[in-house]
Design a protein around this motif. Structure first.
Motif, mmCIF file in Angstrom:
data_model
loop_
_atom_site.group_PDB
_atom_site.id
_atom_site.type_symbol
_atom_site.label_atom_id
_atom_site.label_comp_id
_atom_site.label_asym_id
_atom_site.label_seq_id
_atom_site.Cartn_x
_atom_site.Cartn_y
_atom_site.Cartn_z
ATOM 1 N N SER A 47 0.818 -1.212 0.000
ATOM 2 C CA SER A 47 0.000 0.000 0.000
ATOM 3 C C SER A 47 0.850 1.260 0.000
ATOM 4 O O SER A 47 0.407 2.318 -0.469
ATOM 5 C CB SER A 47 -0.931 -0.004 1.216
ATOM 6 O OG SER A 47 -0.180 -0.120 2.419
ATOM 7 N N GLY A 48 2.086 1.174 0.509
ATOM 8 C CA GLY A 48 2.952 2.346 0.523
ATOM 9 C C GLY A 48 3.216 2.893 -0.863
ATOM 10 O O GLY A 48 3.299 4.111 -1.064
ATOM 11 N N ALA A 49 3.335 1.996 -1.854
ATOM 12 C CA ALA A 49 3.582 2.441 -3.224
ATOM 13 C C ALA A 49 2.382 3.162 -3.806
ATOM 14 O O ALA A 49 2.525 4.003 -4.705
ATOM 15 C CB ALA A 49 3.951 1.244 -4.103
ATOM 16 N N LEU A 50 1.195 2.849 -3.315
ATOM 17 C CA LEU A 50 -0.030 3.415 -3.878
ATOM 18 C C LEU A 50 -0.436 4.723 -3.210
ATOM 19 O O LEU A 50 -1.197 5.505 -3.785
ATOM 20 C CB LEU A 50 -1.175 2.401 -3.740
ATOM 21 C CG LEU A 50 -0.948 1.050 -4.423
ATOM 22 C CD1 LEU A 50 -2.043 0.076 -4.033
ATOM 23 C CD2 LEU A 50 -0.903 1.224 -5.922
ATOM 24 N N PHE A 132 -10.530 -2.107 0.307
ATOM 25 C CA PHE A 132 -10.965 -0.784 -0.137
ATOM 26 C C PHE A 132 -10.704 -0.592 -1.641
ATOM 27 O O PHE A 132 -11.497 0.027 -2.347
ATOM 28 C CB PHE A 132 -10.257 0.301 0.673
ATOM 29 C CG PHE A 132 -10.699 0.350 2.109
ATOM 30 C CD1 PHE A 132 -12.044 0.352 2.442
ATOM 31 C CD2 PHE A 132 -9.773 0.386 3.139
ATOM 32 C CE1 PHE A 132 -12.458 0.384 3.771
ATOM 33 C CE2 PHE A 132 -10.169 0.420 4.466
ATOM 34 C CZ PHE A 132 -11.520 0.418 4.776
ATOM 35 N N TYR A 133 -9.589 -1.119 -2.135
ATOM 36 C CA TYR A 133 -9.326 -1.053 -3.574
ATOM 37 C C TYR A 133 -10.319 -1.922 -4.335
ATOM 38 O O TYR A 133 -10.758 -1.586 -5.428
ATOM 39 C CB TYR A 133 -7.889 -1.491 -3.882
ATOM 40 C CG TYR A 133 -6.913 -0.346 -3.882
ATOM 41 C CD1 TYR A 133 -6.677 0.403 -5.025
ATOM 42 C CD2 TYR A 133 -6.216 0.001 -2.724
ATOM 43 C CE1 TYR A 133 -5.792 1.464 -5.026
ATOM 44 C CE2 TYR A 133 -5.336 1.063 -2.700
ATOM 45 C CZ TYR A 133 -5.125 1.790 -3.864
ATOM 46 O OH TYR A 133 -4.259 2.850 -3.849
ATOM 47 N N PHE A 134 -10.672 -3.055 -3.750
ATOM 48 C CA PHE A 134 -11.644 -3.951 -4.367
ATOM 49 C C PHE A 134 -12.974 -3.229 -4.591
ATOM 50 O O PHE A 134 -13.630 -3.407 -5.619
ATOM 51 C CB PHE A 134 -11.836 -5.175 -3.464
ATOM 52 C CG PHE A 134 -12.617 -6.298 -4.077
ATOM 53 C CD1 PHE A 134 -12.004 -7.234 -4.898
ATOM 54 C CD2 PHE A 134 -13.977 -6.420 -3.849
ATOM 55 C CE1 PHE A 134 -12.715 -8.269 -5.458
ATOM 56 C CE2 PHE A 134 -14.708 -7.453 -4.409
ATOM 57 C CZ PHE A 134 -14.070 -8.383 -5.218
ATOM 58 N N GLN A 135 -13.348 -2.389 -3.640
ATOM 59 C CA GLN A 135 -14.610 -1.652 -3.747
ATOM 60 C C GLN A 135 -14.605 -0.642 -4.894
ATOM 61 O O GLN A 135 -15.665 -0.242 -5.378
ATOM 62 C CB GLN A 135 -14.890 -0.910 -2.439
ATOM 63 C CG GLN A 135 -15.268 -1.813 -1.272
ATOM 64 C CD GLN A 135 -15.473 -1.018 0.002
ATOM 65 O OE1 GLN A 135 -14.733 -0.075 0.307
ATOM 66 N NE2 GLN A 135 -16.489 -1.391 0.766
ATOM 67 N N LEU A 290 -8.275 4.505 -18.557
ATOM 68 C CA LEU A 290 -7.536 3.414 -17.909
ATOM 69 C C LEU A 290 -7.575 3.504 -16.385
ATOM 70 O O LEU A 290 -6.921 2.714 -15.705
ATOM 71 C CB LEU A 290 -6.075 3.426 -18.370
ATOM 72 C CG LEU A 290 -5.815 3.157 -19.859
ATOM 73 C CD1 LEU A 290 -4.331 3.278 -20.161
ATOM 74 C CD2 LEU A 290 -6.327 1.773 -20.247
ATOM 75 N N ALA A 291 -8.355 4.444 -15.853
ATOM 76 C CA ALA A 291 -8.360 4.646 -14.404
ATOM 77 C C ALA A 291 -8.785 3.387 -13.650
ATOM 78 O O ALA A 291 -8.253 3.079 -12.570
ATOM 79 C CB ALA A 291 -9.274 5.809 -14.045
ATOM 80 N N TRP A 292 -9.752 2.628 -14.199
ATOM 81 C CA TRP A 292 -10.225 1.435 -13.507
ATOM 82 C C TRP A 292 -9.122 0.386 -13.370
ATOM 83 O O TRP A 292 -9.133 -0.429 -12.435
ATOM 84 C CB TRP A 292 -11.413 0.836 -14.252
ATOM 85 C CG TRP A 292 -11.062 0.301 -15.621
ATOM 86 C CD1 TRP A 292 -11.053 0.994 -16.792
ATOM 87 C CD2 TRP A 292 -10.633 -1.027 -15.934
ATOM 88 N NE1 TRP A 292 -10.653 0.185 -17.836
ATOM 89 C CE2 TRP A 292 -10.402 -1.060 -17.335
ATOM 90 C CE3 TRP A 292 -10.439 -2.181 -15.190
ATOM 91 C CZ2 TRP A 292 -9.974 -2.203 -17.992
ATOM 92 C CZ3 TRP A 292 -10.014 -3.342 -15.841
ATOM 93 C CH2 TRP A 292 -9.794 -3.339 -17.219
ATOM 94 N N VAL A 293 -8.147 0.440 -14.294
ATOM 95 C CA VAL A 293 -7.062 -0.538 -14.247
ATOM 96 C C VAL A 293 -6.245 -0.367 -12.963
ATOM 97 O O VAL A 293 -5.732 -1.338 -12.410
ATOM 98 C CB VAL A 293 -6.152 -0.387 -15.484
ATOM 99 C CG1 VAL A 293 -4.980 -1.362 -15.408
ATOM 100 C CG2 VAL A 293 -6.949 -0.625 -16.756
ATOM 101 N N GLY A 298 -4.254 -2.247 -7.848
ATOM 102 C CA GLY A 298 -4.155 -2.148 -6.400
ATOM 103 C C GLY A 298 -4.504 -3.455 -5.717
ATOM 104 O O GLY A 298 -3.828 -3.876 -4.766
ATOM 105 N N VAL A 299 -5.550 -4.125 -6.198
ATOM 106 C CA VAL A 299 -5.939 -5.418 -5.622
ATOM 107 C C VAL A 299 -4.852 -6.458 -5.868
ATOM 108 O O VAL A 299 -4.520 -7.257 -4.982
ATOM 109 C CB VAL A 299 -7.289 -5.884 -6.206
ATOM 110 C CG1 VAL A 299 -7.623 -7.290 -5.717
ATOM 111 C CG2 VAL A 299 -8.404 -4.916 -5.809
ATOM 112 N N VAL A 300 -4.259 -6.456 -7.078
ATOM 113 C CA VAL A 300 -3.187 -7.398 -7.393
ATOM 114 C C VAL A 300 -1.984 -7.173 -6.475
ATOM 115 O O VAL A 300 -1.390 -8.126 -5.949
ATOM 116 C CB VAL A 300 -2.769 -7.263 -8.871
ATOM 117 C CG1 VAL A 300 -1.509 -8.083 -9.155
ATOM 118 C CG2 VAL A 300 -3.897 -7.719 -9.792
ATOM 119 N N ILE A 301 -1.624 -5.901 -6.275
ATOM 120 C CA ILE A 301 -0.482 -5.582 -5.422
ATOM 121 C C ILE A 301 -0.728 -6.062 -3.986
ATOM 122 O O ILE A 301 0.142 -6.687 -3.364
ATOM 123 C CB ILE A 301 -0.206 -4.071 -5.443
ATOM 124 C CG1 ILE A 301 0.371 -3.667 -6.798
ATOM 125 C CG2 ILE A 301 0.756 -3.665 -4.323
ATOM 126 C CD1 ILE A 301 0.530 -2.170 -6.979
#
Length: 446
Positions: A47-50, A132-135, A290-293, A298-301
């Motif tokens: 999460s730090g990278a995001l 939260f990213y999943f949402q 591409l924002a949804w990507v 985020g979920v993958v990370i």
């Protein structure tokens, strides 16, 4: 410690006793350099990278880029300590194993209990961040964050439980995906803008301003302390662990600097999204379609981060069970391959899921979990530096003492409740050991 290949006589003896022998007591050395590097990247990059690039930029403007460079420089001596200890003292106990080598079993038990209390807070916090990213993925807004967090924990548990070799291949794929995704986000942010104009001025006052944001970005450089719990599974820890630390550090630092530069190039300092979802905002500004990507990325990370975290936590549980601090069945390994400790994995996922569920009833907040866990992880660097100073001689000992003193001074800035929590866990583990509840039962030379 025996080598990977025995003599013919030893092999015949092992075959003759195979039917009567119990499950293996040591994990198989399956991790080689590519899989170990992938595991390191997925443990560190989370999460730090995001979030951190935007928080630092929001605080100090263009000088924030200096914060990332200074944080990387500060991390180097800490990683030297970890690389040397991990190579010299490989084992599933990680930092607790280092402490045991330097100060004995009782202090190691204290560190184990502190680590168990820390993992129990930090890993659910990582899972909730993923929730939260999943949402944010289109069509999934109504899924509760805690439910998504539990689902991510379950997936991480399955990935770890299916076996070390398969898990390492999964980590390689996840590491490639997350590295490529973050690199692409940085390139998208830098392209079409004027990145050179957004470099911080080369003035001392700008450097000092960047240092002021060090606290906002240092959390992104934590994670290598968790990597130390996997060294028992290295095929050649003495050779490969230092290499893994160096390679992963270079990859992670490059990603962080490019992301921070992209944020400064694309966003205004007062943009509210800079402090909450900077990478999403960067991609939205450069390529709205591409924002949804970014939400999926985020979920993958976080999923990759959780696999590495559950991997490390289960090895700590297994090591503590070997020593008698936890129930012995948690140390049981697969009879065929010596990996993984599925009982330990299952217990970790269950406990972490309960902690994530507790946030749904407001018993705990994500901020509480992150704050306490982050500061406890910092203390692990302090413990490792103290052990390094004790075990080394000459210049390395002076180096270890210097690092330990500096970290100790920084630890004094923590709140009394956070320090009290860590101290209480340390004392509890030490007391349990002193009462004779976890005497080590190991063969000579193990």
């Amino acid at each position: 410690m025996t080598g990977p290949h025995g003599t013919k006589a030893a092999g015949e003896a092992a075959g003759a006793e195979g039917a009567a022998a119990g499950p293996p007591t040591r994990m198989a050395g399956h991790l080689r350099l590519p899989g170990a590097v992938a595991l390191a990247i997925t443990i560190v990059v989370g999460s730090g990278a995001l979030v951190s690039p935007g928080i630092a930029y929001h605080q100090t403007g263009q000088a924030a880029l200096y914060a990332w460079l200074v944080a990387a420089a500060v991390t180097v001596p800490l990683l030297i300590v970890f690389a040397r200890l991990g190579a010299d003292l490989p084992g599933a106990g990680g930092v607790a194993g280092f402490v045991q080598a330097g100060f004995g079993r009782s202090w190691a038990a204290g560190v184990e209990v502190m680590l168990l209390g820390t993992f129990g807070l930090g890993i659910p916090a990582i899972a909730l961040t993923g929730g939260f990213y999943f949402q944010q993925i289109p069509g999934l807004h109504g899924v509760p964050a805690w439910a998504a967090a539990i689902g991510l924990l379950a997936l991480a548990g399955v990935s770890v439980a299916i076996g070390g070799s398969v898990s390492s291949r999964i980590q390689i794929v996840l590491a490639l995906l997350m590295t490529a995704g973050l690199l692409a986000a940085a390139v998208i942010g830098l392209s079409g803008g004027d990145p050179v104009q957004h470099l911080p001025p080369a003035r001392p006052e700008e450097l000092a301003l960047g240092v002021a944001a060090l606290g906002a970005v240092f959390f992104a450089f934590t994670g290598w302390e968790m990597l130390s719990f996997t060294t028992e599974e290295y095929a050649n820890p003495r050779r490969d662990f230092p290499r893994v630390v160096v390679i992963s550090f270079l990859v992670v630092t490059t990603l962080y600097v490019l992301l921070a530069w992209a944020v400064q190039t694309r966003l205004a300092e007062d943009d509210p999204k800079a402090a909450s979802s900077p990478i999403h905002a960067v991609v939205s500004a450069a390529a709205p379609g591409l924002a949804w990507v970014v939400s999926v990325l985020g979920v993958v990370i976080i999923a990759a981060n959780l696999v590495g975290a559950v991997w490390a936590a289960s090895r700590l549980v297994m090591s503590s069970a070997r020593e008698g601090l936890l129930p012995r069945p948690l140390a049981r390994l697969s009879r065929s391959a010596g990996t993984p400790p599925r009982n330990a994995v299952a217990v970790c996922v269950a406990v972490f899921s309960l902690m994530a569920l507790a946030t749904a009833s407001d018993l705990l907040s994500l901020s509480d979990l992150l704050t306490v866990a982050g500061q406890n992880f910092f203390l692990l660097y302090l413990f490792s530096a103290v052990v390094y100073a004790r075990l080394k001689a000459g210049a390395p000992r002076v180096f270890g003492i210097t690092i330990a003193v500096l970290l100790g001074l920084l630890a004094l800035t923590f709140g009394p409740l956070q320090l009290g929590y860590a101290l209480a866990l340390l004392v509890l583990g030490w007391a349990l050991s002193r009462r004779g509840g976890n005497r080590r039962e190991a063969a000579p030379g193990s």
